[in-house]
Design a protein around this motif. Structure first.
Motif, PDB file in Angstrom:
ATOM      1  N   LEU A 420       0.802  -1.214   0.000  1.00 47.16           N
ATOM      2  CA  LEU A 420       0.000   0.000   0.000  1.00 47.16           C
ATOM      3  C   LEU A 420       0.841   1.273   0.000  1.00 47.16           C
ATOM      4  CD1 LEU A 420      -2.846  -1.017   2.476  1.00 47.16           C
ATOM      5  CD2 LEU A 420      -3.048  -0.682   0.011  1.00 47.16           C
ATOM      6  N   ARG A 421       2.134   1.156   0.295  1.00 50.82           N
ATOM      7  CA  ARG A 421       3.012   2.323   0.236  1.00 50.82           C
ATOM      8  C   ARG A 421       3.536   2.575  -1.172  1.00 50.82           C
ATOM      9  NH1 ARG A 421       5.236   0.104   5.076  1.00 50.82           N
ATOM     10  NH2 ARG A 421       7.148  -0.543   3.997  1.00 50.82           N
ATOM     11  N   SER A 422       3.187   1.720  -2.088  1.00 52.19           N
ATOM     12  CA  SER A 422       3.757   1.792  -3.433  1.00 52.19           C
ATOM     13  C   SER A 422       3.061   2.841  -4.295  1.00 52.19           C
ATOM     14  CB  SER A 422       3.621   0.433  -4.111  1.00 52.19           C
ATOM     15  OG  SER A 422       2.289   0.238  -4.522  1.00 52.19           O
ATOM     16  N   PRO A 423       3.733   3.298  -5.358  1.00 52.37           N
ATOM     17  CA  PRO A 423       3.112   4.266  -6.278  1.00 52.37           C
ATOM     18  C   PRO A 423       1.894   3.704  -6.997  1.00 52.37           C
ATOM     19  CG  PRO A 423       5.493   4.122  -6.641  1.00 52.37           C
ATOM     20  CD  PRO A 423       5.122   3.000  -5.739  1.00 52.37           C
ATOM     21  N   CYS A 424       1.828   2.376  -7.088  1.00 53.04           N
ATOM     22  CA  CYS A 424       0.723   1.762  -7.838  1.00 53.04           C
ATOM     23  C   CYS A 424      -0.603   1.836  -7.094  1.00 53.04           C
ATOM     24  CB  CYS A 424       1.032   0.291  -8.118  1.00 53.04           C
ATOM     25  SG  CYS A 424       2.620   0.034  -8.904  1.00 53.04           S
ATOM     26  N   THR A 425      -0.542   2.014  -5.768  1.00 43.31           N
ATOM     27  CA  THR A 425      -1.765   1.958  -4.975  1.00 43.31           C
ATOM     28  C   THR A 425      -2.769   3.022  -5.401  1.00 43.31           C
ATOM     29  OG1 THR A 425      -0.518   1.096  -3.100  1.00 43.31           O
ATOM     30  CG2 THR A 425      -2.672   2.007  -2.632  1.00 43.31           C
ATOM     31  N   GLN A 426      -2.292   4.246  -5.619  1.00 41.83           N
ATOM     32  CA  GLN A 426      -3.210   5.314  -6.018  1.00 41.83           C
ATOM     33  C   GLN A 426      -3.847   5.005  -7.363  1.00 41.83           C
ATOM     34  OE1 GLN A 426      -2.214   9.290  -5.019  1.00 41.83           O
ATOM     35  NE2 GLN A 426      -3.123  10.142  -6.867  1.00 41.83           N
ATOM     36  N   GLU A 427      -3.065   4.402  -8.277  1.00 40.49           N
ATOM     37  CA  GLU A 427      -3.630   4.053  -9.585  1.00 40.49           C
ATOM     38  C   GLU A 427      -4.824   3.122  -9.408  1.00 40.49           C
ATOM     39  OE1 GLU A 427      -0.913   3.156 -12.918  1.00 40.49           O
ATOM     40  OE2 GLU A 427       0.668   3.316 -11.440  1.00 40.49           O
ATOM     41  N   ILE A 428      -4.648   2.103  -8.566  1.00 35.57           N
ATOM     42  CA  ILE A 428      -5.719   1.118  -8.382  1.00 35.57           C
ATOM     43  C   ILE A 428      -6.894   1.741  -7.641  1.00 35.57           C
ATOM     44  CG2 ILE A 428      -6.310  -1.082  -7.270  1.00 35.57           C
ATOM     45  CD1 ILE A 428      -3.452  -1.999  -7.844  1.00 35.57           C
ATOM     46  N   ALA A 429      -6.608   2.599  -6.638  1.00 38.74           N
ATOM     47  CA  ALA A 429      -7.681   3.235  -5.875  1.00 38.74           C
ATOM     48  C   ALA A 429      -8.568   4.087  -6.785  1.00 38.74           C
ATOM     49  CB  ALA A 429      -7.080   4.093  -4.764  1.00 38.74           C
ATOM     50  N   VAL A 430      -7.929   4.885  -7.642  1.00 41.32           N
ATOM     51  CA  VAL A 430      -8.685   5.736  -8.562  1.00 41.32           C
ATOM     52  C   VAL A 430      -9.413   4.878  -9.589  1.00 41.32           C
ATOM     53  CG1 VAL A 430      -8.477   7.494 -10.359  1.00 41.32           C
ATOM     54  CG2 VAL A 430      -7.210   7.737  -8.235  1.00 41.32           C
ATOM     55  N   PHE A 431      -8.769   3.811 -10.003  1.00 37.50           N
ATOM     56  CA  PHE A 431      -9.390   2.904 -10.966  1.00 37.50           C
ATOM     57  C   PHE A 431     -10.700   2.336 -10.411  1.00 37.50           C
ATOM     58  CE2 PHE A 431     -10.046  -1.073 -13.164  1.00 37.50           C
ATOM     59  CZ  PHE A 431      -9.685  -0.779 -14.461  1.00 37.50           C
ATOM     60  N   ARG A 432     -10.697   1.983  -9.126  1.00 30.75           N
ATOM     61  CA  ARG A 432     -11.918   1.459  -8.503  1.00 30.75           C
ATOM     62  C   ARG A 432     -13.027   2.512  -8.521  1.00 30.75           C
ATOM     63  NH1 ARG A 432     -11.498  -2.231  -4.061  1.00 30.75           N
ATOM     64  NH2 ARG A 432     -12.303  -0.583  -2.740  1.00 30.75           N
ATOM     65  N   ALA A 433     -12.644   3.769  -8.288  1.00 34.62           N
ATOM     66  CA  ALA A 433     -13.645   4.839  -8.330  1.00 34.62           C
ATOM     67  C   ALA A 433     -14.202   5.001  -9.738  1.00 34.62           C
ATOM     68  CB  ALA A 433     -13.015   6.151  -7.846  1.00 34.62           C
ATOM     69  N   PHE A 434     -13.327   4.881 -10.736  1.00 36.08           N
ATOM     70  CA  PHE A 434     -13.782   4.904 -12.131  1.00 36.08           C
ATOM     71  C   PHE A 434     -14.787   3.784 -12.365  1.00 36.08           C
ATOM     72  CE2 PHE A 434     -10.003   7.388 -13.579  1.00 36.08           C
ATOM     73  CZ  PHE A 434     -10.690   8.314 -14.337  1.00 36.08           C
ATOM     74  N   ALA A 435     -14.463   2.619 -11.836  1.00 36.21           N
ATOM     75  CA  ALA A 435     -15.321   1.451 -12.059  1.00 36.21           C
ATOM     76  C   ALA A 435     -16.730   1.707 -11.544  1.00 36.21           C
ATOM     77  CB  ALA A 435     -14.719   0.231 -11.369  1.00 36.21           C
ATOM     78  N   GLU A 436     -16.818   2.354 -10.388  1.00 34.33           N
ATOM     79  CA  GLU A 436     -18.145   2.639  -9.816  1.00 34.33           C
ATOM     80  C   GLU A 436     -18.925   3.608 -10.706  1.00 34.33           C
ATOM     81  OE1 GLU A 436     -17.468   3.987  -5.840  1.00 34.33           O
ATOM     82  OE2 GLU A 436     -16.457   2.127  -5.243  1.00 34.33           O
ATOM     83  N   ILE A 437     -18.230   4.584 -11.268  1.00 34.95           N
ATOM     84  CA  ILE A 437     -18.903   5.554 -12.147  1.00 34.95           C
ATOM     85  C   ILE A 437     -19.323   4.888 -13.459  1.00 34.95           C
ATOM     86  CG2 ILE A 437     -18.519   7.599 -13.579  1.00 34.95           C
ATOM     87  CD1 ILE A 437     -16.945   8.784 -11.257  1.00 34.95           C
ATOM     88  N   VAL A 438     -18.415   4.080 -14.013  1.00 35.96           N
ATOM     89  CA  VAL A 438     -18.721   3.431 -15.301  1.00 35.96           C
ATOM     90  C   VAL A 438     -19.879   2.450 -15.155  1.00 35.96           C
ATOM     91  CG1 VAL A 438     -17.795   1.871 -17.060  1.00 35.96           C
ATOM     92  CG2 VAL A 438     -16.422   3.776 -16.257  1.00 35.96           C
ATOM     93  N   GLU A 439     -20.082   1.935 -13.957  1.00 29.59           N
ATOM     94  CA  GLU A 439     -21.208   1.025 -13.730  1.00 29.59           C
ATOM     95  C   GLU A 439     -22.542   1.724 -14.001  1.00 29.59           C
ATOM     96  OE1 GLU A 439     -21.335  -0.786  -9.811  1.00 29.59           O
ATOM     97  OE2 GLU A 439     -21.289  -2.751 -10.748  1.00 29.59           O
ATOM     98  N   LYS A 440     -22.522   3.067 -13.950  1.00 31.49           N
ATOM     99  CA  LYS A 440     -23.735   3.842 -14.255  1.00 31.49           C
ATOM    100  C   LYS A 440     -24.160   3.674 -15.711  1.00 31.49           C
ATOM    101  CE  LYS A 440     -22.682   7.572 -10.934  1.00 31.49           C
ATOM    102  NZ  LYS A 440     -23.943   7.583 -10.135  1.00 31.49           N
ATOM    103  N   ALA A 441     -23.251   3.144 -16.536  1.00 30.82           N
ATOM    104  CA  ALA A 441     -23.546   2.962 -17.961  1.00 30.82           C
ATOM    105  C   ALA A 441     -24.685   1.972 -18.180  1.00 30.82           C
ATOM    106  CB  ALA A 441     -22.296   2.500 -18.711  1.00 30.82           C
ATOM    107  N   GLU A 442     -25.046   1.221 -17.153  1.00 30.81           N
ATOM    108  CA  GLU A 442     -26.211   0.339 -17.251  1.00 30.81           C
ATOM    109  C   GLU A 442     -27.484   1.157 -17.464  1.00 30.81           C
ATOM    110  OE1 GLU A 442     -26.151  -2.900 -17.308  1.00 30.81           O
ATOM    111  OE2 GLU A 442     -24.009  -3.123 -16.867  1.00 30.81           O
ATOM    112  N   GLU A 443     -27.473   2.399 -16.905  1.00 30.94           N
ATOM    113  CA  GLU A 443     -28.681   3.224 -16.934  1.00 30.94           C
ATOM    114  C   GLU A 443     -28.539   4.470 -17.815  1.00 30.94           C
ATOM    115  OE1 GLU A 443     -31.358   2.190 -15.444  1.00 30.94           O
ATOM    116  OE2 GLU A 443     -30.370   0.474 -14.490  1.00 30.94           O
ATOM    117  N   GLU A 444     -27.296   4.953 -18.013  1.00 28.84           N
ATOM    118  CA  GLU A 444     -27.095   6.194 -18.756  1.00 28.84           C
ATOM    119  C   GLU A 444     -25.732   6.175 -19.436  1.00 28.84           C
ATOM    120  OE1 GLU A 444     -27.169   9.402 -15.846  1.00 28.84           O
ATOM    121  OE2 GLU A 444     -26.320   8.040 -14.348  1.00 28.84           O
ATOM    122  N   VAL A 445     -25.532   7.078 -20.381  1.00 29.29           N
ATOM    123  CA  VAL A 445     -24.225   7.186 -21.034  1.00 29.29           C
ATOM    124  C   VAL A 445     -23.281   7.923 -20.089  1.00 29.29           C
ATOM    125  CG1 VAL A 445     -22.954   8.254 -22.930  1.00 29.29           C
ATOM    126  CG2 VAL A 445     -25.137   7.128 -23.375  1.00 29.29           C
TER     127      VAL A 445
END
Length: 585
Positions: A420-445
């Motif tokens: 979790l101290r690595s530079p990659c952690t932030q990439e994955i954390a933000v990626f998860r947030a993207f995933a939650e937003i993209v899940e909205k594509a089920e209902e809207e663009v």
């Protein structure tokens, strides 16, 4: 306001580092400085460590990593290092001890972790350090000039050799994201000497290059602060491309607007930069290629008469791009590109265009400096959200540790904390947030400004297998993430619109981005060239000549995109509100 940048009036040290946001002209200015010093009889070595380097275009010859004497400038040797190739070699050296000893899934994870920007930064700094500390090179040249200086982030990593040394020696796992740093121990002393040289104002000067625009000046402020925090105080700033209204043409509307916009930016220069020694370079009409033009850059202007031609006259417009996204029923749309190219505003334009066709749209960004609520009026009927990277990082860390403590031993917890101290952690954390937003594509663009990079996608993909290997995937990878990768790789659902400018560096960087996406299995169809003077129909002789230099880059994007590209005229005002609608009429 500022004195003209003239190498005869400035104390230039042995080592000169040019740094700045992509596309501000640092390669041209570094080259012009090198030629100017060489013309005075100084022995000069010019080195580029920029992955998107256009030094070969500047000098019109093929360059290598051994050094090439420039025929027209006998005292100048130019060297073009490829940090990506150096990163590949570095990656192989780091992984070698583990091959055959660790499971294949772990090795795959290590390999992808070592494919990121941190590895390229370290490999580039390794090249810097060699030239700064080599005694033979020091004796051979009066000046050693670097096009692209190490960032504060790189120096911060490498200025803590004792901390990394302790960390690496204590680590027994060998598969952390910090694998990027596991090859540093043997070169600790060289790196320390290089950092000390960078901080020594008697031998080194760091030259921040900017333009008279808000975004590059903010980037210069950030870079200056980071470097000063690390003891690199020997800085000067050069603001490139300042328009003289007399030369620009007072009767031309575009000239007047460009002049006013630049003067406004200079009047509101960040307070942190106001006391810095600052110089200016006037806007030049000619393209920054060829020894003749580069030699003149710091001296005088002239109007080129030769003008190229566009390969095609029927360039698609934004309405056609939006129509294509609508007809093809894309559910997830990203605008991607380097900072300052206008991807935030263009994401808003696309969202507005689809909304006006009756599509339900959600618009999101990770840009902390730009809030869509100032760009999109509420009455346009678009829902908005913003991803806070720091907040997501803290949330992700807490979640991982909480779940890990439920089932893991103390030794395994130490491993997780290390990861979790690595530079990659932030990439994955933000990626998860993207995933939650993209899940909205089920209902809207969903339209998102700034997407995860191809490296991040592959990193998370390999991390799925890696997590299973160390048995910590239970609940750690949400279904939104598991669904996201296949969705992004499905060209029927997802479109990545690459945004660039009609200039060498932004186009080269966009090409690297496209390659990165292909590596992750993501296709891209559309490109947008933003802020084109060529499309303004300016009558100013200077700006008209300047505009003609854009043609080669418009043609280049035409070729890469197979004709699927849009060119947006330069505008003096930020695009927002009703302007968004006007742009797509």
């Amino acid at each position: 306001m500022f004195k003209v940048f003239n190498i005869d009036d400035i104390k230039l040290t042995k080592y000169l580092f040019f740094t700045g946001k992509g596309g501000v002209g640092k390669t041209s200015i570094a080259s012009a400085t090198a030629i100017g010093l060489a013309d005075k009889g100084e022995k000069v070595l010019l080195i580029s460590t920029d992955p998107a380097s256009n030094l070969q275009d500047v000098f019109g010859i093929d360059l290598d990593n051994k050094g090439t004497i420039i025929k027209e400038v006998p005292n100048l040797v130019v060297l073009n290092l490829d940090p990506e190739e150096a990163a590949r070699e570095y990656k192989e050296s780091v992984m070698a001890p583990y091959i055959g000893k660790l499971p294949e899934t772990v090795l795959n994870n290590m390999e992808e972790q070592l494919s990121g920007s941190c590895t390229v930064e370290i490999a580039a700094f390794n090249e810097f350090s060699t030239f700064i500390t080599d005694k033979d090179i020091q004796r051979q040249y009066d000046h050693i000039i670097f096009d692209t200086a190490p960032t504060g982030h790189t120096l911060r990593m490498l200025q803590l050799p004792s901390a990394w040394s302790d960390f690496i020696s204590e680590s027994t796992h060998g598969a952390s994201c910090l694998g990027q740093l596991s090859g540093l121990e043997s070169k600790k002393d060289m790196y320390k000497q290089a950092v000390e040289t960078l901080s020594d104002g008697e031998v080194t000067k760091l030259i921040l290059i900017s333009r008279a625009e808000y975004s590059p000046l903010k980037e210069a402020e950030r870079a200056s602060k980071e470097l000063r925090d690390l003891g690199v105080n020997n800085q000067v700033m050069v603001i490139n491309g300042i328009l003289d209204l007399e030369e620009g043409s007072k009767d031309d509307d575009v000239s007047n607007k460009l002049y006013s916009k630049q003067q406004e930016a200079l009047k509101n220069i960040p307070d942190y930069l106001k006391d810095m020694e600052t110089y200016r370079i006037p806007l030049r009409s000619y393209s920054m290629t060829g020894v003749k033009n580069i030699r003149l850059m710091l001296k005088e202007n002239y109007l080129e008469t030769e003008e190229g031609k566009l390969k095609r006259q029927d360039i698609p417009n934004l309405k056609e791009l939006i129509d294509d996204l609508y007809i093809s029923k894309k559910r997830v749309i990203f605008t991607m590109g380097k900072g300052g190219v206008g991807k935030t505003s263009l994401a808003a334009v696309i969202a507005v265009g689809l909304s006006r066709k009756g599509v339900k749209v959600h618009l999101a960004t990770t840009d902390p400096a730009h809030h869509f609520k100032f760009v999109v009026n509420e009455d346009l009927g678009i829902t908005l959200s913003n991803i806070d990277e720091k907040e997501e990082l803290n949330k992700y860390k807490e979640e991982v540790l909480k779940k890990s403590r439920e089932t893991m031993s103390e030794e395994d917890i130490e491993y997780i904390e290390e990861d979790l101290r690595s530079p990659c952690t932030q990439e994955i954390a933000v990626f998860r947030a993207f995933a939650e937003i993209v899940e909205k594509a089920e209902e809207e663009v969903v339209v998102i400004d700034t997407a995860p990079t191809g490296h991040t996608l592959l990193l998370l993909d390999s991390t799925e297998s890696y997590n299973k290997e160390i048995q910590r995937s239970k609940g750690d990878i949400p279904s939104s993430v598991q669904n996201l990768l296949p969705r992004l790789r499905n060209e029927d659902e997802t479109e990545v619109v690459i945004v660039t400018l009609p200039e060498a560096t932004p186009v080269y960087e966009a090409m690297r981005l496209e390659k990165d996406l292909k590596r992750a299995g993501i296709k891209n169809k559309w490109w947008i060239i933003n802020s084109s003077l060529f499309m303004t129909n300016t009558k100013s002789p200077l700006l008209k000549t300047k505009a003609s230099s854009e043609i080669q880059w418009i043609n280049k994007v035409d070729e890469i995109s197979k004709g699927n590209f849009v060119v947006i005229p330069w505008k003096s005002e930020e695009i927002k509100g009703e302007e968004l609608v006007n742009l797509i009429k």
